[in-house]
Scaffold this motif. Structure first.
Motif, short mmCIF file in Angstrom:
data_model
loop_
_atom_site.label_atom_id
_atom_site.label_comp_id
_atom_site.label_asym_id
_atom_site.label_seq_id
_atom_site.Cartn_x
_atom_site.Cartn_y
_atom_site.Cartn_z
N THR A 346 0.83 -1.21 0.00
CA THR A 346 0.00 0.00 0.00
C THR A 346 0.86 1.26 0.00
O THR A 346 0.51 2.26 -0.64
CB THR A 346 -0.93 0.00 1.22
OG1 THR A 346 -0.15 -0.26 2.41
CG2 THR A 346 -2.00 -1.06 1.09
N GLY A 350 0.67 4.13 -2.89
CA GLY A 350 0.45 5.55 -2.62
C GLY A 350 1.59 6.41 -3.13
O GLY A 350 1.37 7.47 -3.73
N ALA A 353 1.59 6.58 -6.91
CA ALA A 353 0.48 7.40 -7.38
C ALA A 353 0.83 8.89 -7.29
O ALA A 353 0.55 9.67 -8.22
CB ALA A 353 -0.78 7.10 -6.57
N MET A 354 1.49 9.30 -6.20
CA MET A 354 1.88 10.70 -6.07
C MET A 354 2.96 11.07 -7.09
O MET A 354 2.95 12.17 -7.66
CB MET A 354 2.40 10.96 -4.65
CG MET A 354 1.33 10.85 -3.56
SD MET A 354 -0.01 12.06 -3.74
CE MET A 354 -1.27 11.07 -4.54
N CYS A 369 -5.43 7.43 -10.14
CA CYS A 369 -4.86 7.48 -8.79
C CYS A 369 -5.96 7.46 -7.71
O CYS A 369 -5.78 6.85 -6.65
CB CYS A 369 -4.00 8.72 -8.64
SG CYS A 369 -2.50 8.68 -9.64
N ALA A 373 -6.38 4.73 -4.78
CA ALA A 373 -6.60 5.10 -3.39
C ALA A 373 -7.85 4.43 -2.83
O ALA A 373 -7.86 3.95 -1.68
CB ALA A 373 -6.72 6.62 -3.28
N THR A 395 -3.65 9.08 0.16
CA THR A 395 -3.48 9.07 -1.30
C THR A 395 -4.68 9.71 -1.99
O THR A 395 -4.53 10.45 -2.97
CB THR A 395 -3.29 7.63 -1.80
OG1 THR A 395 -2.18 7.04 -1.11
CG2 THR A 395 -3.04 7.59 -3.29
N SER A 399 -4.51 12.98 -4.25
CA SER A 399 -4.99 12.96 -5.63
C SER A 399 -5.97 14.07 -5.90
O SER A 399 -5.94 14.73 -6.95
CB SER A 399 -5.63 11.60 -5.93
OG SER A 399 -4.71 10.54 -5.72
#
Length: 447
Positions: A346, A350, A353-354, A369, A373, A395, A399
């Motif tokens: 996880t 996260g 994704a960032m 994203c 999340a 996250t 987003s």
């Protein structure tokens, strides 16, 4: 009235056994142990010498005569190993030496197939890559007529050696081992050296071998012996040669790396689940699987980067790693490893994704994203992992903050249609949560 008292008869004192002459039996036992140790050393040294000779031959060969003559020498060596094993077993009645010789003969079958494949490749190529071979690994058929005679003889000899070897190493299962082993080695004969094809062949043959051997292993205890284990290990030689042959002669690209990593993950996954496997060994294998999962995810990310740059490679890396980690999470018996896998997967989801949002703030990336999340939050709730839920919420907030401008622009430009789609999707999502959420929670509690 006279009372008679019964008195038990007195036994004569037992004489102490005569003292054994010290040194006679001990010397005999010591001599037997010394002979056994010497025989084991001789077997190991002989087996190592033969294995090294086959490895050197595979890379360099014996340079007397043309390539067909050189191959006949290798085939003769294989036949002599099997013949010597037969003589040792029948005449000397010595089973250990016979099994060692037949085991070496079995291990030499893929080497023979590899050289045969090189000879075939000198005449027929499906990929036209013959010119990329280094000089020491090039085999040429000078006389096609002679090769047409030698090849059938070689095939018959190798089939016989394989059958006899499996009959000695795993008698009850020799038929179920012989034809799959020959079928796997036949993949070496295909006249193609492209890394993609080689990787797919290696993955397919290795996966099928693991599935087949697992069924045999569970059905019969013959394969639980040392000889049975060696017989199963021999199945790994052909896929290994496929990969090394392509990787040594050609550049290993991202797809090949991904295939290798996935093959290694599957092999470790199946090896870990052997019923007799100890917990410590299983845990070590699972730790190795984490590294292999990272390598597979990195290779997939590199593949995506070739076609779709910007932030999608990071997303692909995170999703693949999380998927493999989830598979490992479901099979592990270690609570600590399970917690580490949940947190690691996880956290990587996260973070990636960032990173993807920093590289690309398009509407598609923002929505992707946000979906990741949401999956993180759902996983944390279902699996009762509060850390995963917290990371998912962070996250999601990140987003939304990073993508607030493109999302607002989408609503403004799309008007009521966009709002209708979002609203309908939200309603359907809520219905799915109400429908499947309690069942998932109960299933989790029951497990």
């Amino acid at each position: 009235m006279t009372t008679h008292v019964y008195t038990a008869p007195q036994r004569p004192p037992t004489e102490a056994p005569p003292a054994r002459s010290p040194g006679v039996l001990e010397n005999a036992m010591r001599s037997i142990r010394d002979l056994a140790s010497l025989s084991e050393i001789l077997r190991l040294a002989g087996a190592a010498a033969l294995i090294v000779s086959m490895a050197v031959y595979l890379l360099q060969g014996w340079h007397n005569g043309n390539d067909i003559d050189r191959y006949l020498k290798l085939l003769t060596q294989t036949g002599l190993l099997a013949g010597a094993g037969l003589l040792v077993g029948q005449l000397l009645r010595e089973a250990r030496g016979a099994r060692v010789l037949f085991g070496l003969a079995l291990a030499s079958v893929p080497v023979n197939m590899t050289v045969l494949a090189a000879l075939i490749y000198s005449q027929v190529q499906w990929d036209g890559a013959l010119g990329q071979y280094p000089g020491f690994a090039t085999w040429q058929v000078v006389d096609p007529v002679a090769f047409s005679i030698v090849a059938p003889i070689a095939f018959v000899t190798l089939i016989a050696v394989t059958a006899f070897s499996f009959a000695v190493l795993a008698r009850a299962q020799w038929r179920q081992l012989t034809w799959p082993f020959l079928a796997m080695n036949a993949a070496l004969l295909l006249p193609v050296r492209d890394s993609i094809v080689a990787g797919v062949l290696a993955l397919a043959t290795a996966g099928w071998a693991v599935w087949h051997l697992r069924r045999l292993y569970q059905a019969n205890t013959v394969l639980h012996t040392t000889e049975g284990t060696f017989a199963m290990v021999c199945f790994a030689i052909a896929p290994a040669i496929l990969l090394m042959r392509s990787g040594y002669f050609y550049e290993i690209d991202s797809l090949m790396s991904a295939v290798l990593a996935f093959a290694a993950f599957v092999a470790l996954r199946q090896t870990r689940r052997v019923p007799e496997r100890g917990e410590t060994v299983a845990l070590l294998l699972e730790v190795c699987m984490i590294g292999v999962a990272a390598a597979a995810a990195l290779a997939v990310g590199n593949l995506v980067d070739i076609v779709l740059p910007d932030g999608l490679p990071a997303i692909a890396f995170a999703v693949v790693f999380a998927g493999l980690s989830f598979d490992l999470y479901r099979g592990t018996n270690s609570p600590r490893l399970a917690a580490a896998l949940s947190f690691g997967a996880t956290a990587i989801l996260g973070l990636c994704a960032m990173i993807a949002l920093l590289m690309d703030t398009s509407v598609v990336m923002v929505l992707l994203c946000m979906a990741i999340a949401g999956a993180m939050v759902a996983w944390g709730i279902v699996a009762k992992r509060p850390t995963a839920t917290t990371l998912g919420v962070l996250t999601l907030v990140g987003s939304l903050l990073a993508g607030i401008e493109p999302i607002v622009g989408l609503f403004v430009s799309g008007g009521w249609i966009t709002l209708a789609i979002v609203g309908g999707t939200a309603i359907v999502g809520a219905s799915c949560v109400d429908r499947f959420g309690p069942a998932l929670m109960n299933k989790r509690k029951a497990s």
